[in-house]
Design a protein around this motif. Structure first.
Motif, PDB file in Angstrom:
ATOM      1  N   ARG A   1       0.834  -1.209   0.000  1.00  0.00           N
ATOM      2  CA  ARG A   1       0.000   0.000   0.000  1.00  0.00           C
ATOM      3  C   ARG A   1       0.866   1.254   0.000  1.00  0.00           C
TER       4      ARG A   1
ATOM      5  N   SER B   1       1.206   4.133  -3.047  1.00  0.00           N
ATOM      6  CA  SER B   1       0.906   5.560  -2.878  1.00  0.00           C
ATOM      7  C   SER B   1       2.054   6.468  -3.308  1.00  0.00           C
ATOM      8  N   VAL B   2       3.305   6.015  -3.198  1.00  0.00           N
ATOM      9  CA  VAL B   2       4.446   6.872  -3.551  1.00  0.00           C
ATOM     10  C   VAL B   2       5.143   6.417  -4.818  1.00  0.00           C
TER      11      VAL B   2
END
Length: 202
Positions: free
Chosen positions: A186, A190-191
């Motif tokens: 996760r 996200s990055v």
């Protein structure tokens, strides 16, 4: 020792994750259970089996009487094809004979019994156990044999308890690793799209 070391290492570490601390505690709990609960399980089961078996030994010794039987003649044995596997195995080590023995009340008894003497001939004698009514029975359980069975029962219980502790530990560790990998996925999701781009702080 590794569990204690791991727990101390993660105690004030700024990189410590919750799963790291949980893993250390789980490892410590497993070590304590292996050192305490497993021997207790073996001792409890072995002690209970010992008491039960010794009571059985005492009961059998009180209800069975040793006597001497005399062979009258050999008894016909069932045909090999008709005999079951257990009967065939018994026939290889024991022989059926018609014998005479004395019952505990002093009366003479005659019947078909088995003896370990493979070359039993008429007139031979062999030890025989009977109940209080003079019926042939198996020999009573020996105390040493009962102790050996109790030891095996206790050892088996200890081994199974140890395997159970280790199985639970591995399942918990596996679950924690899966949670850790899910968090990493996760976080990377996200990055990841912005990794290396100007102005994203990388």
């Amino acid at each position: 020792m590794r569990a204690v070391t791991g727990l101390w290492r993660w105690r004030h570490n700024p990189l410590r994750r919750t799963t790291d601390l949980v893993e250390a505690w789980v490892a410590l709990a497993a070590a304590v259970l292996l050192c305490v609960a497993v021997p207790v399980a073996g001792w409890t089961v072995g002690g209970s089996a010992q008491q039960s078996l010794q009571r059985a030994v005492q009961t059998q010794q009180q209800g069975r009487v040793a006597t001497t039987a005399r062979v009258l003649r050999t008894a016909p044995t069932p045909h090999a094809a008709a005999a079951s596997g257990e009967q065939a195995a018994e026939q290889r080590f024991r022989r059926a004979v018609v014998a005479r023995w004395t019952a505990p009340d002093g009366t003479a008894r005659t019947g078909t019994v088995t003896t370990s003497r493979a070359d039993a001939t008429p007139g031979d004698t062999f030890p025989l156990w009977t109940d209080r009514d003079g019926r042939p029975v198996t020999a009573p359980l020996a105390r040493d044999t009962a102790r050996a069975h109790a030891f095996v029962a206790g050892l088996t219980a200890a081994v199974l308890a140890g395997l159970g502790v280790e199985l639970v530990r591995r399942l918990v560790m596996r679950r924690l690793r899966h949670r850790r990998y899910a968090r990493l996925d996760r976080a990377w999701a996200s990055v990841g799209p912005d990794w290396g781009r100007t102005g994203t702080g990388s």
